[in-house]
Design a protein around this motif. Structure first.
Motif, PDB file in Angstrom:
ATOM      1  N   TYR A   2       0.798  -1.218   0.000  1.00  0.00           N
ATOM      2  CA  TYR A   2       0.000   0.000   0.000  1.00  0.00           C
ATOM      3  C   TYR A   2       0.834   1.274   0.000  1.00  0.00           C
ATOM      4  O   TYR A   2       0.270   2.373   0.084  1.00  0.00           O
ATOM      5  N   ARG A   5      -0.336   5.154  -0.356  1.00  0.00           N
ATOM      6  CA  ARG A   5      -1.732   5.434  -0.006  1.00  0.00           C
ATOM      7  C   ARG A   5      -1.769   6.262   1.268  1.00  0.00           C
ATOM      8  O   ARG A   5      -1.158   5.890   2.267  1.00  0.00           O
ATOM      9  N   TRP A  10      -4.734   0.842   6.325  1.00  0.00           N
ATOM     10  CA  TRP A  10      -4.777   0.326   4.965  1.00  0.00           C
ATOM     11  C   TRP A  10      -5.698  -0.896   4.940  1.00  0.00           C
ATOM     12  O   TRP A  10      -5.572  -1.804   5.755  1.00  0.00           O
ATOM     13  N   HIS A  11      -6.639  -0.898   4.008  1.00  0.00           N
ATOM     14  CA  HIS A  11      -7.548  -2.041   3.879  1.00  0.00           C
ATOM     15  C   HIS A  11      -7.467  -2.609   2.468  1.00  0.00           C
ATOM     16  O   HIS A  11      -6.993  -1.962   1.539  1.00  0.00           O
ATOM     17  N   GLU A  12      -7.949  -3.835   2.330  1.00  0.00           N
ATOM     18  CA  GLU A  12      -7.801  -4.581   1.089  1.00  0.00           C
ATOM     19  C   GLU A  12      -8.545  -3.983  -0.095  1.00  0.00           C
ATOM     20  O   GLU A  12      -8.225  -4.297  -1.238  1.00  0.00           O
ATOM     21  N   LEU A  14      -8.450  -0.931  -1.069  1.00  0.00           N
ATOM     22  CA  LEU A  14      -7.711   0.180  -1.674  1.00  0.00           C
ATOM     23  C   LEU A  14      -7.016  -0.266  -2.947  1.00  0.00           C
ATOM     24  O   LEU A  14      -6.457  -1.369  -3.009  1.00  0.00           O
ATOM     25  N   ASP A  15      -7.047   0.580  -3.962  1.00  0.00           N
ATOM     26  CA  ASP A  15      -6.251   0.315  -5.151  1.00  0.00           C
ATOM     27  C   ASP A  15      -4.781   0.422  -4.781  1.00  0.00           C
ATOM     28  O   ASP A  15      -4.394   1.302  -4.005  1.00  0.00           O
ATOM     29  N   LEU A  16      -3.974  -0.464  -5.316  1.00  0.00           N
ATOM     30  CA  LEU A  16      -2.542  -0.408  -5.041  1.00  0.00           C
ATOM     31  C   LEU A  16      -1.922   0.638  -5.953  1.00  0.00           C
ATOM     32  O   LEU A  16      -2.048   0.562  -7.173  1.00  0.00           O
ATOM     33  N   LYS A  30       4.001  -7.342  -4.777  1.00  0.00           N
ATOM     34  CA  LYS A  30       3.034  -6.583  -5.568  1.00  0.00           C
ATOM     35  C   LYS A  30       2.838  -7.209  -6.955  1.00  0.00           C
ATOM     36  O   LYS A  30       1.736  -7.209  -7.494  1.00  0.00           O
ATOM     37  N   ARG A  51      -1.733 -10.364   2.456  1.00  0.00           N
ATOM     38  CA  ARG A  51      -0.884  -9.184   2.605  1.00  0.00           C
ATOM     39  C   ARG A  51      -0.472  -9.145   4.074  1.00  0.00           C
ATOM     40  O   ARG A  51      -1.203  -8.670   4.922  1.00  0.00           O
ATOM     41  N   ASN A 115      -5.593  -8.961   4.623  1.00  0.00           N
ATOM     42  CA  ASN A 115      -4.487  -8.438   5.417  1.00  0.00           C
ATOM     43  C   ASN A 115      -4.299  -9.364   6.618  1.00  0.00           C
ATOM     44  O   ASN A 115      -5.280  -9.818   7.215  1.00  0.00           O
ATOM     45  N   LEU A 145      -2.358  -2.131   9.138  1.00  0.00           N
ATOM     46  CA  LEU A 145      -3.315  -2.873   8.328  1.00  0.00           C
ATOM     47  C   LEU A 145      -4.640  -3.057   9.048  1.00  0.00           C
ATOM     48  O   LEU A 145      -4.677  -3.396  10.229  1.00  0.00           O
TER      49      LEU A 145
END
Length: 178
Positions: A2, A5, A10-12, A14-16, A30, A51, A115, A145
């Motif tokens: 992440y 960001r 940070w959560h799953e 979210l776009d990387l 990644k 993750r 995560n 996370l």
């Protein structure tokens, strides 16, 4: 994964971001996610991508570039730029192992990405306090996370807070050189 960001935690979902990555391991992780999910598409195998946050505890590499905690616990001098309010995300090794076991043995999972960590921020000052020492003041907390997806699908809750993880590690060290 992440890095770049601004949202915390940070959560799953979210776009990387496309960002300069600080280490080859992060770049590899990644790159592997889409290769895994696309490679298994249509195979009948449900991929589960983990993750995993910074893991520390028994068998942690004391020279890890990702985790200065062993230098605090092992009595070595902490890095000179380590301050009491510095921190971010860390998970005790037994908790990380249990989370991974819960995901790999779940009859069904609702997502492809999870995560794995403690789900809360920590500071190096907490670790120093658990060891009866101090660090210089200052610093800044880092990202951590969100593990709500992991908790919802497996019931996982970390069993180790900072003092308990330090005590567990010190007990393990009584019979183990590292």
């Amino acid at each position: 994964m992440y890095v770049g960001r601004p949202e915390i935690p940070w959560h799953e979902g979210l776009d990387l971001p496309a960002a300069a990555l600080p280490h080859l391991i992060i770049a590899f992780k990644k790159a592997v996610e889409p290769l895994t999910t696309h490679g298994l598409a249509g195979s009948g195998v449900q991929p589960v991508v983990l993750r995993i946050g910074t893991v520390w505890g028994p068998l942690v590499d004391p020279r890890s570039p990702f985790c200065p905690i062993p230098s605090l616990v092992n009595g070595a001098s902490p890095p000179p730029d380590l301050h009491t309010d510095d921190g971010g995300d860390v998970c005790d090794a037994p908790d990380a192992g249990r989370a991974i076991a819960l995901l790999t043995t779940a009859e069904t999972v609702n997502h492809e990405v999870y995560n794995v960590s403690s789900g809360r921020p920590f500071t190096y000052g907490e670790f120093a306090a658990a060891l009866g020492t101090t660090l210089p003041p200052g610093g800044a907390s880092g990202p951590y996370l969100d593990i709500s997806r992991l908790t919802a699908d497996t019931g996982f809750k970390p069993q180790f807070d900072v003092p308990a993880s330090v005590a567990d590690y010190l007990k393990w060290r009584e019979d183990n050189a590292r």
